[in-house]
Design a protein around this motif. Structure first.
Motif, PDB file in Angstrom:
ATOM      1  N   ALA A   1       0.801  -1.225   0.000  1.00 53.61           N
ATOM      2  CA  ALA A   1       0.000   0.000   0.000  1.00 53.61           C
ATOM      3  C   ALA A   1       0.838   1.280   0.000  1.00 53.61           C
ATOM      4  O   ALA A   1       0.491   2.225  -0.681  1.00 53.61           O
ATOM      5  N   GLY A   2       1.929   1.349   0.705  1.00 52.88           N
ATOM      6  CA  GLY A   2       2.683   2.594   0.782  1.00 52.88           C
ATOM      7  C   GLY A   2       3.918   2.673  -0.098  1.00 52.88           C
ATOM      8  O   GLY A   2       4.725   3.587   0.053  1.00 52.88           O
ATOM      9  N   ASP A   3       4.080   1.754  -1.033  1.00 52.10           N
ATOM     10  CA  ASP A   3       5.320   1.655  -1.808  1.00 52.10           C
ATOM     11  C   ASP A   3       5.369   2.653  -2.968  1.00 52.10           C
ATOM     12  O   ASP A   3       5.250   2.299  -4.137  1.00 52.10           O
ATOM     13  N   LEU A   4       5.562   3.933  -2.610  1.00 52.50           N
ATOM     14  CA  LEU A   4       5.634   4.982  -3.628  1.00 52.50           C
ATOM     15  C   LEU A   4       6.828   4.799  -4.558  1.00 52.50           C
ATOM     16  O   LEU A   4       6.721   5.046  -5.766  1.00 52.50           O
ATOM     17  N   ALA A   5       7.958   4.362  -4.029  1.00 47.95           N
ATOM     18  CA  ALA A   5       9.142   4.156  -4.874  1.00 47.95           C
ATOM     19  C   ALA A   5       8.865   3.082  -5.917  1.00 47.95           C
ATOM     20  O   ALA A   5       9.210   3.236  -7.094  1.00 47.95           O
ATOM     21  N   GLY A   6       8.217   1.997  -5.505  1.00 46.26           N
ATOM     22  CA  GLY A   6       7.861   0.943  -6.445  1.00 46.26           C
ATOM     23  C   GLY A   6       6.861   1.425  -7.478  1.00 46.26           C
ATOM     24  O   GLY A   6       6.961   1.099  -8.668  1.00 46.26           O
ATOM     25  N   PHE A   7       5.881   2.231  -7.055  1.00 47.72           N
ATOM     26  CA  PHE A   7       4.880   2.800  -7.954  1.00 47.72           C
ATOM     27  C   PHE A   7       5.554   3.668  -9.011  1.00 47.72           C
ATOM     28  O   PHE A   7       5.268   3.554 -10.203  1.00 47.72           O
ATOM     29  N   ARG A   8       6.490   4.517  -8.566  1.00 52.04           N
ATOM     30  CA  ARG A   8       7.212   5.395  -9.513  1.00 52.04           C
ATOM     31  C   ARG A   8       8.097   4.558 -10.445  1.00 52.04           C
ATOM     32  O   ARG A   8       8.203   4.840 -11.632  1.00 52.04           O
ATOM     33  N   ALA A   9       8.729   3.511  -9.914  1.00 55.27           N
ATOM     34  CA  ALA A   9       9.565   2.631 -10.744  1.00 55.27           C
ATOM     35  C   ALA A   9       8.723   1.924 -11.798  1.00 55.27           C
ATOM     36  O   ALA A   9       9.153   1.760 -12.945  1.00 55.27           O
ATOM     37  N   MET A  10       7.512   1.502 -11.421  1.00 54.19           N
ATOM     38  CA  MET A  10       6.611   0.848 -12.362  1.00 54.19           C
ATOM     39  C   MET A  10       6.288   1.790 -13.522  1.00 54.19           C
ATOM     40  O   MET A  10       6.413   1.421 -14.696  1.00 54.19           O
ATOM     41  N   ASN A  11       5.902   3.012 -13.218  1.00 54.65           N
ATOM     42  CA  ASN A  11       5.573   3.966 -14.284  1.00 54.65           C
ATOM     43  C   ASN A  11       6.779   4.288 -15.146  1.00 54.65           C
ATOM     44  O   ASN A  11       6.659   4.413 -16.368  1.00 54.65           O
ATOM     45  N   ALA A  12       7.944   4.424 -14.538  1.00 54.89           N
ATOM     46  CA  ALA A  12       9.163   4.709 -15.309  1.00 54.89           C
ATOM     47  C   ALA A  12       9.485   3.554 -16.251  1.00 54.89           C
ATOM     48  O   ALA A  12       9.888   3.759 -17.408  1.00 54.89           O
ATOM     49  N   LEU A  13       9.302   2.343 -15.770  1.00 59.93           N
ATOM     50  CA  LEU A  13       9.572   1.172 -16.603  1.00 59.93           C
ATOM     51  C   LEU A  13       8.601   1.103 -17.777  1.00 59.93           C
ATOM     52  O   LEU A  13       9.007   0.877 -18.918  1.00 59.93           O
ATOM     53  N   PHE A  14       7.297   1.326 -17.528  1.00 61.62           N
ATOM     54  CA  PHE A  14       6.326   1.350 -18.624  1.00 61.62           C
ATOM     55  C   PHE A  14       6.685   2.436 -19.633  1.00 61.62           C
ATOM     56  O   PHE A  14       6.634   2.218 -20.837  1.00 61.62           O
ATOM     57  N   SER A  15       7.063   3.602 -19.143  1.00 69.50           N
ATOM     58  CA  SER A  15       7.438   4.710 -20.017  1.00 69.50           C
ATOM     59  C   SER A  15       8.594   4.321 -20.930  1.00 69.50           C
ATOM     60  O   SER A  15       8.558   4.563 -22.143  1.00 69.50           O
ATOM     61  N   GLU A  16       9.614   3.708 -20.344  1.00 77.70           N
ATOM     62  CA  GLU A  16      10.801   3.316 -21.113  1.00 77.70           C
ATOM     63  C   GLU A  16      10.482   2.205 -22.116  1.00 77.70           C
ATOM     64  O   GLU A  16      10.828   2.310 -23.293  1.00 77.70           O
ATOM     65  N   VAL A  17       9.850   1.139 -21.664  1.00 75.84           N
ATOM     66  CA  VAL A  17       9.609  -0.016 -22.535  1.00 75.84           C
ATOM     67  C   VAL A  17       8.626   0.332 -23.647  1.00 75.84           C
ATOM     68  O   VAL A  17       8.835  -0.034 -24.807  1.00 75.84           O
ATOM     69  N   PHE A  18       7.544   1.055 -23.330  1.00 74.12           N
ATOM     70  CA  PHE A  18       6.543   1.387 -24.333  1.00 74.12           C
ATOM     71  C   PHE A  18       6.913   2.626 -25.146  1.00 74.12           C
ATOM     72  O   PHE A  18       6.278   2.907 -26.152  1.00 74.12           O
TER      73      PHE A  18
ATOM     74  N   GLU B   1       6.503   5.707 -24.209  1.00 67.24           N
ATOM     75  CA  GLU B   1       5.351   6.604 -24.076  1.00 67.24           C
ATOM     76  C   GLU B   1       5.448   7.460 -22.808  1.00 67.24           C
ATOM     77  O   GLU B   1       4.617   7.358 -21.905  1.00 67.24           O
ATOM     78  N   PRO B   2       6.448   8.336 -22.732  1.00 63.00           N
ATOM     79  CA  PRO B   2       6.548   9.168 -21.524  1.00 63.00           C
ATOM     80  C   PRO B   2       5.329  10.062 -21.324  1.00 63.00           C
ATOM     81  O   PRO B   2       4.983  10.372 -20.182  1.00 63.00           O
ATOM     82  N   GLU B   3       4.647  10.431 -22.412  1.00 60.92           N
ATOM     83  CA  GLU B   3       3.462  11.284 -22.268  1.00 60.92           C
ATOM     84  C   GLU B   3       2.354  10.587 -21.476  1.00 60.92           C
ATOM     85  O   GLU B   3       1.539  11.247 -20.834  1.00 60.92           O
ATOM     86  N   ASN B   4       2.331   9.271 -21.495  1.00 60.79           N
ATOM     87  CA  ASN B   4       1.303   8.529 -20.764  1.00 60.79           C
ATOM     88  C   ASN B   4       1.744   8.091 -19.372  1.00 60.79           C
ATOM     89  O   ASN B   4       0.890   7.855 -18.511  1.00 60.79           O
ATOM     90  N   TYR B   5       3.039   7.946 -19.136  1.00 59.84           N
ATOM     91  CA  TYR B   5       3.493   7.334 -17.889  1.00 59.84           C
ATOM     92  C   TYR B   5       4.324   8.241 -16.978  1.00 59.84           C
ATOM     93  O   TYR B   5       4.306   8.046 -15.768  1.00 59.84           O
ATOM     94  N   THR B   6       5.073   9.166 -17.526  1.00 58.44           N
ATOM     95  CA  THR B   6       5.953   9.950 -16.653  1.00 58.44           C
ATOM     96  C   THR B   6       5.874  11.460 -16.861  1.00 58.44           C
ATOM     97  O   THR B   6       6.385  12.205 -16.039  1.00 58.44           O
TER      98      THR B   6
END
Length: 151
Positions: free
Chosen positions: A9-26, A28-33
């Motif tokens: 529930a409180g894992d903000l670092a993991g949440f931010r890492a997830m979005n950064a990873l989606f941004s990089e792999v896809f 699509e920084p406009e959608n994720y970061t």
């Protein structure tokens, strides 16, 4: 070794890492970061048990991410789990990261009593490896069309 785990529930670092990873792999920084949700939104999203965020790590570093949802159904007293996004860094593909994240999703499905886990895949040549993995893990394949309808 790849380790996949659901974000707490409180894992903000993991949440931010997830979005950064989606941004990089896809790509699509406009959608994720580009416009990340603030901490209060991220905390609320992570605290909602119907939202699922899974990170795959190798040597403590994020190499894959999965975002999904528990969908409580209306036609029967049961739920489905939906894999909305799944991505693995190119450098860590074909070594079990996606399989580990789907395994964690399946564990969560059993925990919440869901009757199925489902995922959609694009029908484009570059997504064939993903479709091959889903075929290997699934018990059925349904062809469907996806339509985005503006609000």
């Amino acid at each position: 070794m790849i380790v996949a785990h659901r974000l707490a529930a409180g894992d903000l670092a993991g949440f931010r890492a997830m979005n950064a990873l989606f941004s990089e792999v896809f790509g699509e920084p406009e959608n994720y970061t580009a416009h990340p949700p603030d901490d209060a939104y991220a905390h609320g999203w992570l605290a909602n048990r119907n939202n699922i965020a899974i990170l795959a790590q190798a040597d403590g570093e994020p190499v894959g991410a999965l975002a999904g949802y528990v969908l409580p159904k209306f036609e029967q007293a049961r739920s489905e789990l939906y894999i909305y996004d799944l991505a693995v860094l190119e450098s860590h593909r074909r070594i079990g990261a996606a399989t580990a994240m789907i395994g964690e999703m399946r564990r969560i499905a059993r925990e919440v009593g869901a009757w199925t886990v489902f995922v959609q895949a694009d029908i484009i040549p570059e997504d064939e490896p993903a479709r091959a993995l889903y075929r290997k893990l699934s018990h059925s394949e349904i062809t469907a069309l996806h339509f985005d309808i503006e609000p």
